[in-house]
Design an enzyme around this catalytic site. Structure first.
Site, mmCIF file in Angstrom:
data_model
loop_
_atom_site.group_PDB
_atom_site.id
_atom_site.type_symbol
_atom_site.label_atom_id
_atom_site.label_comp_id
_atom_site.label_asym_id
_atom_site.label_seq_id
_atom_site.Cartn_x
_atom_site.Cartn_y
_atom_site.Cartn_z
ATOM 1 N N LYS A 27 14.103 -7.510 6.365
ATOM 2 C CA LYS A 27 13.815 -7.907 7.429
ATOM 3 C C LYS A 27 11.903 -7.969 8.041
ATOM 4 C CE LYS A 27 14.929 -4.803 10.589
ATOM 5 N NZ LYS A 27 13.920 -4.861 11.899
ATOM 6 N N ASP A 68 18.532 -8.469 11.727
ATOM 7 C CA ASP A 68 18.887 -7.495 12.696
ATOM 8 C C ASP A 68 19.774 -7.122 13.527
ATOM 9 O OD1 ASP A 68 18.189 -8.783 14.792
ATOM 10 O OD2 ASP A 68 15.900 -8.515 15.334
#
Length: 214
Positions: A136, A154
């Protein structure tokens, strides 16, 4: 595809809102400008992405700007950065300070290496070389320097995917394999919306938060 219909409709409705679309387009141009900027600008984005992990993105960016203005971002040692992060209310002030100082030592390498790599190669390289960068965080940084074909998965994206029936639950652990599977779903949604993954993420953020961020 039916499983994507709700999320596609949400994004397409936002794309038809000229005010939202122009805000997204401005942000994407800003990211492209950052990608052409010097390594100090890149490092502010690296620090922001490190600070934003499991923390408020808005507060993380404010802290990153404060570190830059104070001079700590480029010259502060780990203790001084940790003290600043603690003062600003960051939950993980010691670990994030260590990550920032470690990333600073790799900045020249990142600035020279990443432009020569394709998106997926750059992400793999960053997550192996930069402590604190997982899938991420590496994707977030690359998007913020103008890359467009990586998803920033996320919790707000996962919540949107659940809300619209794309997935049934938030994974307890987001392994690399699971991340790539979810990214493929988002890539298909982006295709159906005639958007890049970078663009899609900004629309998803707006859908949940009501403003375009980074």
């Amino acid at each position: 595809m039916m499983e994507f219909a709700g999320l596609v409709k949400t994004v397409m409705n936002l794309k038809e809102d000229i005010k939202v679309r122009r805000a997204v387009e401005r942000r994407l141009r800003e990211f492209e400008f950052i990608g052409r900027s010097d390594k100090r600008v890149w490092f502010r984005e690296m620090a922001f992405c490190l600070l934003a992990a499991n923390f408020s993105a808005v507060r993380a960016y404010r802290i990153a700007l404060g570190l830059e203005r104070s001079g700590l971002l480029f010259s502060g040692n780990e203790d001084k950065i940790a003290s600043y992060l603690k003062l600003m209310g960051h939950r993980f002030y010691n670990t994030r300070a260590a990550f920032i100082v470690g990333a600073r030592s790799k900045l020249d390498c990142v600035y020279n290496k990443v432009p020569r790599l394709r998106d997926f190669e750059a992400r793999e390289w960053l997550r192996k070389e930069i402590r604190g960068f997982g899938m991420k965080e590496a994707s977030h940084f690359l998007r913020n320097i103008g890359r467009k074909d990586l998803a920033i998965i996320d919790r707000h994206v996962l919540r949107m995917m659940i809300k619209h029936g794309v997935i049934s639950n938030i994974p307890r652990v987001l392994t690399r394999k699971r991340y790539l599977l979810l990214e493929d779903k988002l890539r298909e949604i982006a295709r159906l919306c005639d958007a890049s993954l970078a663009e899609l993420d900004l629309y998803l953020w707006y859908s949940e938060k009501g403003f375009v961020f980074r």
